[in-house]
Write an enzyme that holds these catalytic residues in place. Sequence first.
Site, PDB file in Angstrom:
ATOM      1  N   ASN A   1      20.483  -0.352 -21.531  1.00 33.03           N
ATOM      2  CA  ASN A   1      19.816  -0.005 -20.273  1.00 33.03           C
ATOM      3  C   ASN A   1      20.243   1.364 -19.790  1.00 33.03           C
ATOM      4  OD1 ASN A   1      18.507  -2.561 -19.847  1.00 33.03           O
ATOM      5  ND2 ASN A   1      20.540  -3.382 -19.483  1.00 33.03           N
TER       6      ASN A   1
ATOM      7  N   ARG B   1       0.843  -1.200   0.000  1.00 40.02           N
ATOM      8  CA  ARG B   1       0.000   0.000   0.000  1.00 40.02           C
ATOM      9  C   ARG B   1       0.883   1.256   0.000  1.00 40.02           C
ATOM     10  NH1 ARG B   1      -4.827   0.865   4.318  1.00 40.02           N
ATOM     11  NH2 ARG B   1      -5.490  -1.159   3.543  1.00 40.02           N
TER      12      ARG B   1
ATOM     13  N   ALA C   1      29.515  -5.511 -24.049  1.00 40.24           N
ATOM     14  CA  ALA C   1      28.326  -6.332 -24.255  1.00 40.24           C
ATOM     15  C   ALA C   1      28.220  -6.748 -25.721  1.00 40.24           C
ATOM     16  CB  ALA C   1      27.090  -5.560 -23.812  1.00 40.24           C
TER      17      ALA C   1
ATOM     18  N   ASN D   1      17.471  -9.604 -20.327  1.00 41.34           N
ATOM     19  CA  ASN D   1      18.394  -9.027 -19.344  1.00 41.34           C
ATOM     20  C   ASN D   1      19.188 -10.138 -18.675  1.00 41.34           C
ATOM     21  OD1 ASN D   1      19.208  -8.005 -16.534  1.00 41.34           O
ATOM     22  ND2 ASN D   1      18.545  -6.139 -17.563  1.00 41.34           N
TER      23      ASN D   1
ATOM     24  N   ARG E   1      31.396   2.538 -16.138  1.00 41.61           N
ATOM     25  CA  ARG E   1      30.396   2.474 -17.226  1.00 41.61           C
ATOM     26  C   ARG E   1      29.145   1.852 -16.632  1.00 41.61           C
ATOM     27  NH1 ARG E   1      27.178  -1.151 -18.643  1.00 41.61           N
ATOM     28  NH2 ARG E   1      28.524  -2.765 -19.463  1.00 41.61           N
TER      29      ARG E   1
ATOM     30  N   LYS F   1      22.271  -5.674  -8.183  1.00 38.51           N
ATOM     31  CA  LYS F   1      22.521  -7.019  -8.730  1.00 38.51           C
ATOM     32  C   LYS F   1      22.468  -8.056  -7.601  1.00 38.51           C
ATOM     33  CE  LYS F   1      23.719  -6.154 -13.124  1.00 38.51           C
ATOM     34  NZ  LYS F   1      23.265  -6.792 -14.347  1.00 38.51           N
TER      35      LYS F   1
ATOM     36  N   TYR G   1      16.114  -2.539  -9.591  1.00 33.06           N
ATOM     37  CA  TYR G   1      17.057  -2.880 -10.662  1.00 33.06           C
ATOM     38  C   TYR G   1      16.749  -1.965 -11.837  1.00 33.06           C
ATOM     39  CZ  TYR G   1      19.586  -6.294 -13.660  1.00 33.06           C
ATOM     40  OH  TYR G   1      20.456  -6.919 -14.504  1.00 33.06           O
TER      41      TYR G   1
ATOM     42  N   ASP H   1      29.869 -10.009 -15.881  1.00 31.18           N
ATOM     43  CA  ASP H   1      28.439 -10.087 -16.181  1.00 31.18           C
ATOM     44  C   ASP H   1      28.089  -9.443 -17.519  1.00 31.18           C
ATOM     45  OD1 ASP H   1      25.727 -10.576 -15.589  1.00 31.18           O
ATOM     46  OD2 ASP H   1      25.496  -8.517 -14.898  1.00 31.18           O
ATOM     47  N   ASP H   2      28.778  -8.358 -17.866  1.00 30.28           N
ATOM     48  CA  ASP H   2      28.415  -7.634 -19.081  1.00 30.28           C
ATOM     49  C   ASP H   2      28.883  -8.362 -20.329  1.00 30.28           C
ATOM     50  OD1 ASP H   2      27.269  -5.203 -17.796  1.00 30.28           O
ATOM     51  OD2 ASP H   2      29.243  -5.259 -16.876  1.00 30.28           O
TER      52      ASP H   2
ATOM     53  N   GLU I   1      31.326  -6.018 -12.744  1.00 28.37           N
ATOM     54  CA  GLU I   1      30.123  -5.373 -13.284  1.00 28.37           C
ATOM     55  C   GLU I   1      30.428  -3.960 -13.747  1.00 28.37           C
ATOM     56  OE1 GLU I   1      27.073  -7.155 -13.277  1.00 28.37           O
ATOM     57  OE2 GLU I   1      26.550  -5.561 -14.686  1.00 28.37           O
ATOM     58  N   ASP I   2      29.989  -3.646 -14.933  1.00 24.78           N
ATOM     59  CA  ASP I   2      29.992  -2.272 -15.443  1.00 24.78           C
ATOM     60  C   ASP I   2      31.346  -1.567 -15.345  1.00 24.78           C
ATOM     61  OD1 ASP I   2      27.424  -2.938 -15.964  1.00 24.78           O
ATOM     62  OD2 ASP I   2      26.486  -1.337 -14.809  1.00 24.78           O
TER      63      ASP I   2
HETATM   64  O1  LIG Z   1      22.204  -4.115 -15.312  1.00 24.99           O
HETATM   65  C1  LIG Z   1      21.502  -4.478 -16.276  1.00 24.99           C
HETATM   66  O2  LIG Z   1      20.298  -4.306 -16.330  1.00 24.99           O
HETATM   67  C2  LIG Z   1      22.166  -5.207 -17.411  1.00 24.99           C
HETATM   68  C3  LIG Z   1      23.579  -4.888 -17.441  1.00 24.99           C
HETATM   69  O3  LIG Z   1      24.429  -5.580 -16.909  1.00 24.99           O
HETATM   70  C4  LIG Z   1      23.991  -3.601 -18.025  1.00 24.99           C
HETATM   71  O4  LIG Z   1      23.208  -2.941 -18.699  1.00 24.99           O
HETATM   72  O5  LIG Z   1      25.147  -3.221 -17.794  1.00 24.99           O
HETATM   73 MG   LIG Z   2      26.085  -4.427 -16.311  1.00 24.94          MG
END
Ligand SMILES: O=C([O-])CC(=O)C(=O)O
Ligand SMILES: [Mg+2]
Length: 653
Positions: free
Chosen positions: A500, A144, A387, A548, A239, A257, A186, A350-351, A328-329
């Site tokens: 994204n 709510r 990616a 994703n 990034r 994540k 996310y 992950d990327d 990541e990134d």
């Molecule tokens: O985080 C996400 O949604 C997917 C990803 O790894 C990115 O865009 O870098």
């Molecule tokens: Mg990423």
Amino acid sequence: MASYNSYSTSSSELSTPRSSSPSSTTSRSSATTVSKRMSLSSRRISSPFNPMAAVDIEAIEAQMRMSSLDHLRGYAQDHFGVVKQYHETEYTPKSQAAGYQILREPLWNRGTSFSPEERVSKNLTGLVPHVLESMDTQCQRALRMINSRGTNVDKYLYLSSIKANNIDLFYRLLIDHVAQMMPLVYTPTIGDVCIQYSTLYTRPEALYISIKQRKSIATILRNWPYPNPSICVVTDGSRILGLGDLGVNGVGISIGKLALYTAAAGIHPEKTLPIVLDCGTANEDNLRDPLYLGLRQKRVSPEVALEFMDEFMAAVKEVYPNMLVQFEDFETEKAFQYLDRYKKEKCFNDDIQGTGAVVLAGYMGAVNLSGVPMEDQKLVFMGAGSAGVGVAKQVMEYYTRRGLSEKEARDKFYLVDTKGLVTMDRGDKLAQHKKIFARTDNNGHQFSSLEDVIAYVKPTALIGLTATFGVFTESVVRALKMSVDAGGLGRRPILFPLSNPLTKAECTFEQAITWTEGSAIFASGSPFSAFTTKNGDMATTYYPNQGNNVYVFPGLGLGTILAKASRVTDTMVYTSAAALSGCLNKEEIRMGLIYPKIERVRDASVIVAREVMKCARRDGVSMLPEETWVEWEEWGDVALTAWIKKQVYDPKF
Ligand SMILES: O=C([O-])CC(=O)C(=O)O
Ligand SMILES: [Mg+2]
């Protein structure tokens, strides 16, 4: 007057007395911190090992008044960048905690669901309202509130406050309402949260490791309050999604994540560790923002960043040798460099690999739906970063596994970057990671626009990883459809605008459907809503897919952890894609989807984890005893699936 640094050096006799890692002490458990840490607020601090050696706090304070606070950076270190701590943090074990200690520990707090017996035995009487509510009622209250918040960032903040107070409730909400909650914790909301992280900040949720503290990484890792994390997500913020360099604000992505590792795969929240490596930032807005929480300096050179990364990986090995590291990134060049450099360690990117696997899984399904045989497919990639190249490599493997030679497989890919089609003779210095897909068959012609490339290639699939909103224009998408139509009736174009968050998507779902008269097989990185067209009384609803990496990284991580794998092999990554592509149920197939519905992401993660585990064993990297595998094998997948389901976190009161 003693300088700040000379304080530290002259007090070097206060040597670091760490005999053992707090995380390795069994008595230690997660709890409200009862810290005996060095505190600048006390007037004098003595080392228990040399009580005579007192620190001259007045001198530090005088120095602080003279120098800018920015210079001090909020921590004390000596000339060599070593942060000295004098005590282990002591935590109250759960079994001994009572009263407010329990309510203030988010992993112990059950809100209004404490039983009458617990309220008595734990001295909680009167500290919480007298009603006894189920988890479900608590969820209804939270829902709510969330629905009453006006913006997604406000909804995020509300959810975040629940996480800070009552972790089980947070994850129950996330698991049971994943379609509504995932976009809040996310992508896309986390993108806005990262941009504003320094302003929104209210409490720590991660390890913040600055390059100024590079000699103390192990100490910082040991300060994490929960013992032996199984997985960390680490970023340097260079990034973040398609939003560029966000510096320390990028920590939001590590936090987001890991929330999905728990919600989508059931890794216990206590076992997850978000980390940001602060190497400065190229983001001028951050550098100008008086509230910015990171180092106020330009990002360090790639060479220095690499040394820092080496030190980080060494410290991880020392302090948490079994922890899986998810990169990541990181900006593209670093992403590829680190993945290659640490390939023998327990890590993955992950990327490159997660996104690669998830797109491959979707592509396998899409090829089946497209009516264009696998051998006739031609793919144009708009975007040749981590990616783009990661996905192309995964899809290439799909082709080589189906009997094509490396060259035949590679020939299916046309990568386009800001300068146009990536060719060997384009006249610029190509980044190493692009070379593998650089064309040599262009007879000296160069193609500088996406339209030109499409006219030349006549692709069947168009994949977007450019971080640029709208680059799939109407003319681009119509040209794609035309080139597919030319091959025969009923054929469908594959169109994946994957960048994204939503503000960076190459085109919207509605545009894709409109411009292809409903024929596109569509997947985006961030979630779009279903789209209904009307023709007189006839309404047709189209369903988008979310391609994703959330369909891959939680299961890949879970499988790696449960198999006690010493590293993540390429085959394990490929297997995660193959497993995911086989996860669709009848309804999803009937709806023409290429990924399971997001509500079934937990089911998919179990299957991905199971196949990853089996693959780890085949690859000889699983440290599980052989007898365990033999036992599972007797029962086929059923026993292993049941075992995985028993291991995972499923919050209940
Ligand atoms: O985080 C996400 O949604 C997917 C990803 O790894 C990115 O865009 O870098
Ligand atoms: Mg990423």
